[in-house]
Write an enzyme that holds these catalytic residues in place. Structure first.
Site, mmCIF file in Angstrom:
data_model
loop_
_atom_site.group_PDB
_atom_site.id
_atom_site.type_symbol
_atom_site.label_atom_id
_atom_site.label_comp_id
_atom_site.label_asym_id
_atom_site.label_seq_id
_atom_site.Cartn_x
_atom_site.Cartn_y
_atom_site.Cartn_z
ATOM 1 N N CYS A 255 0.859 -1.202 0.000
ATOM 2 C CA CYS A 255 0.000 0.000 0.000
ATOM 3 C C CYS A 255 0.887 1.241 0.000
ATOM 4 O O CYS A 255 1.014 1.932 -1.000
ATOM 5 C CB CYS A 255 -0.903 0.001 1.237
ATOM 6 S SG CYS A 255 -1.957 -1.423 1.361
HETATM 7 N N1 SAJ Z 1 5.987 2.430 8.794
HETATM 8 C C1 SAJ Z 1 6.993 3.273 9.267
HETATM 9 N N2 SAJ Z 1 6.645 4.284 10.117
HETATM 10 C C2 SAJ Z 1 5.349 4.505 10.493
HETATM 11 C C3 SAJ Z 1 4.340 3.638 9.978
HETATM 12 C C4 SAJ Z 1 4.682 2.615 9.142
HETATM 13 O O1 SAJ Z 1 8.167 3.108 8.941
HETATM 14 O O2 SAJ Z 1 5.097 5.423 11.275
HETATM 15 C C5 SAJ Z 1 6.347 1.360 7.870
HETATM 16 C C6 SAJ Z 1 5.959 -0.015 8.376
HETATM 17 O O3 SAJ Z 1 6.991 -0.592 9.105
HETATM 18 C C7 SAJ Z 1 5.719 -0.757 7.064
HETATM 19 C C8 SAJ Z 1 5.201 0.319 6.127
HETATM 20 O O4 SAJ Z 1 5.619 1.564 6.681
HETATM 21 O O5 SAJ Z 1 6.916 -1.279 6.557
HETATM 22 C C9 SAJ Z 1 3.686 0.314 5.969
HETATM 23 O O6 SAJ Z 1 3.158 0.272 7.251
HETATM 24 P P1 SAJ Z 1 1.595 0.625 7.517
HETATM 25 O O7 SAJ Z 1 1.401 0.655 8.998
HETATM 26 O O8 SAJ Z 1 1.186 1.803 6.742
HETATM 27 O O9 SAJ Z 1 0.834 -0.681 7.038
HETATM 28 P P2 SAJ Z 1 0.142 -1.040 5.674
HETATM 29 O O10 SAJ Z 1 1.038 -0.965 4.516
HETATM 30 O O11 SAJ Z 1 -0.553 -2.323 5.929
HETATM 31 O O12 SAJ Z 1 -0.920 0.134 5.480
HETATM 32 C C10 SAJ Z 1 -2.268 -0.097 5.734
HETATM 33 C C11 SAJ Z 1 -2.927 0.883 4.823
HETATM 34 N N3 SAJ Z 1 -4.306 0.523 4.658
HETATM 35 C C12 SAJ Z 1 -4.812 0.577 3.406
HETATM 36 O O13 SAJ Z 1 -4.168 0.896 2.439
HETATM 37 C C13 SAJ Z 1 -6.220 0.196 3.246
HETATM 38 C C14 SAJ Z 1 -2.836 2.300 5.367
HETATM 39 O O14 SAJ Z 1 -3.792 3.145 4.670
HETATM 40 C C15 SAJ Z 1 -3.135 2.370 6.834
HETATM 41 O O15 SAJ Z 1 -2.931 3.710 7.281
HETATM 42 C C16 SAJ Z 1 -2.183 1.447 7.555
HETATM 43 O O16 SAJ Z 1 -2.513 0.111 7.116
HETATM 44 C C17 SAJ Z 1 -2.339 1.560 9.051
HETATM 45 O O17 SAJ Z 1 -2.700 2.674 9.515
HETATM 46 O O18 SAJ Z 1 -2.014 0.599 9.720
#
Ligand code: SAJ
Length: 419
Positions: A255
């Site tokens: 995503c």
């Molecule tokens: N990450 C960071 N720092 C942060 C947050 C995440 O480095 O502050 C990294 C994580 O380790 C990972 C990547 O970014 O490698 C993505 O992490 P994520 O928490 O965004 O997880 P995703 O990719 O599963 O994102 C989903 C997304 N949902 C959809 O697309 C429907 C996103 O919109 C959500 O915001 C996210 O989940 C969420 O909030 O958990």
């Protein structure tokens, strides 16, 4: 609006076909089934279909068995980017090819997969119209972007609010009424399908640029000697106008690491250069190598080089609590450390098939250095005593999840990302 489709929604006589039974399509199928609406699953992956059938639902790899005479098709297939970060819509196009063989008058087609603004009308609809039916007149087309957050215990397909936008008023209305029947959360009607496509891209690009912001801060604070985790936690005490994001060894997943490229590519076609979005992607993509630099520095602090060092890599999946390894920074870190001559032991409790050892103790035995890549709960809880027991000399905390002070007090070199 007197409409055949609407009547079927209201009388729950609707038949829905879900194309794509992955982490988006399958929970949606289960939810629709729970609402006592006829739902059928289609996927080319026999294992996915077998898993769905095993749970008592109707699904098949043969479209003739499940997509004939449905009233509504919901597309939940992957929309990744290729090695050059160019959008790959092949799965969505193939889904539309399949649907065009079954499309009949008054059908509704909803795309949930994330695409760049304009894709549904410019790419999907012409394929659907191979059915010799006219989109917007003979059948209806809307976009309702998926918002599944894998591993999230609080938010799920039934309680996450949604937005819908159609290629015309009736398409929007039908999708709006459909999702109001399916989910137990607010559904917002948008004025166009393109705006619905843009909404999802904006949500995830917002996250990517904010992560890039703190990743750049981490690099700067490492030099100044500021603990970014404490600073972000401190900034979070402000009850308005701040939203915490955290630095790390990289941004993975299908995503956040992917969606910005959709907008970058689309804008380029209109002659607009998203310099800021590209820079954010560049900063986030630099974090795995930045983490390797920390490993080099940490080992140098104890007079060793990466070459011939024994290094434990803890984590393969892209985020804690999931087994998904797509776009995970771990593979870049592993490749770089191997290139520098390290011997690695790799352990991820969620990805045992790609781990080289089967448990944490095995991973730590005879290692000089430990690199935390994924914020799995199991790694957050590693006591300092365990590092001491295995004579670990350097800990690189790629997700800033360990107790820095305790580790340093025990005489182990600790390097976080921005702390
Ligand atoms: N990450 C960071 N720092 C942060 C947050 C995440 O480095 O502050 C990294 C994580 O380790 C990972 C990547 O970014 O490698 C993505 O992490 P994520 O928490 O965004 O997880 P995703 O990719 O599963 O994102 C989903 C997304 N949902 C959809 O697309 C429907 C996103 O919109 C959500 O915001 C996210 O989940 C969420 O909030 O958990």
């Amino acid at each position: 609006m007197n409409n055949v489709f609407l009547k079927k929604i209201e009388t729950k006589k609707l038949k829905i076909g879900i194309i794509g039974l992955g982490y988006v399509g399958f929970p949606l199928l289960e939810l629709i089934h729970s609402k006592k609406i006829d739902v059928y699953g289609f996927d080319l992956d026999k294992k996915k279909v077998d898993d769905v059938v095993e749970k008592g639902y109707t699904a098949s790899t043969n479209a003739n068995e499940v997509l004939k005479n449905v009233d509504c098709f919901i597309i939940c297939v992957p929309t990744p980017v290729d090695i050059n970060h160019q959008p790959d819509l092949s799965y969505a196009e193939s889904a539309c090819e399949t649907i065009s063989k079954f499309l009949i008058k008054n059908n509704l087609v909803v795309l949930e997969s994330t695409v760049s603004p304009g894709s549904t009308e410019e790419i999907m609809m012409p394929i659907l119209e191979k059915s010799d039916l006219k989109a917007g007149e003979d059948f209806y087309v809307s976009h309702c972007p998926e918002r599944i957050d894998p591993g999230n215990k609080k938010w799920n397909v039934s309680n996450i609010p949604r937005v819908v936008g159609g290629i015309n008023q009736i398409s929007t209305e039908l999708a709006f009424n459909l999702y109001n029947q399916i989910i137990d959360a607010n559904v917002m009607k948008l004025s166009s399908l393109k705006n619905a496509e843009a909404t999802k891209i904006v949500e995830n690009t917002f996250r990517d640029v904010n992560i890039a912001f703190v990743n750049e801060l981490a690099k700067s604070f490492d030099k100044i000697g500021i603990d970014i985790k404490e600073v972000i936690d401190a900034a979070s005490t402000k009850p308005f106008g701040f939203m915490a994001h955290y630095p790390g060894c990289g941004v993975g997943g299908h995503c956040i690491a992917v969606d910005p490229y959709y907008l970058i590519e689309k804008a380029e076609k209109t002659g607009f250069n998203h310099r800021f979005l590209k820079l954010a992607r560049e900063i986030n993509n630099s974090m795995p190598k930045y983490t390797v630099k920390k490993v080099i520095e940490g080992l140098n602090d104890i007079g060793k080089s990466v070459k011939n060092s024994n290094i434990s890599i803890l984590g393969l999946s892209y985020k804690g609590g999931v087994s998904d390894i797509r776009e995970s920074p771990s593979f870049i870190i592993i490749e770089e450390l191997k290139r520098l001559g390290a011997s690695l032991k790799i352990f991820d409790p969620y990805v045992l098939d790609k781990s080289t050892v089967k448990n944490l103790n095995e991973a730590l035995k005879n290692s000089d250095c430990v690199v935390i890549v994924t914020n799995h709960q199991e790694f957050k809880k590693i006591p300092v005593e365990k590092f001491k027991k295995y004579l670990i000399k350097v800990v690189i905390d790629g997700r800033n999840i360990l107790n820095k002070d305790k580790i340093i007090k025990s005489g182990i070199i600790y390097k976080g990302i921005g702390r």
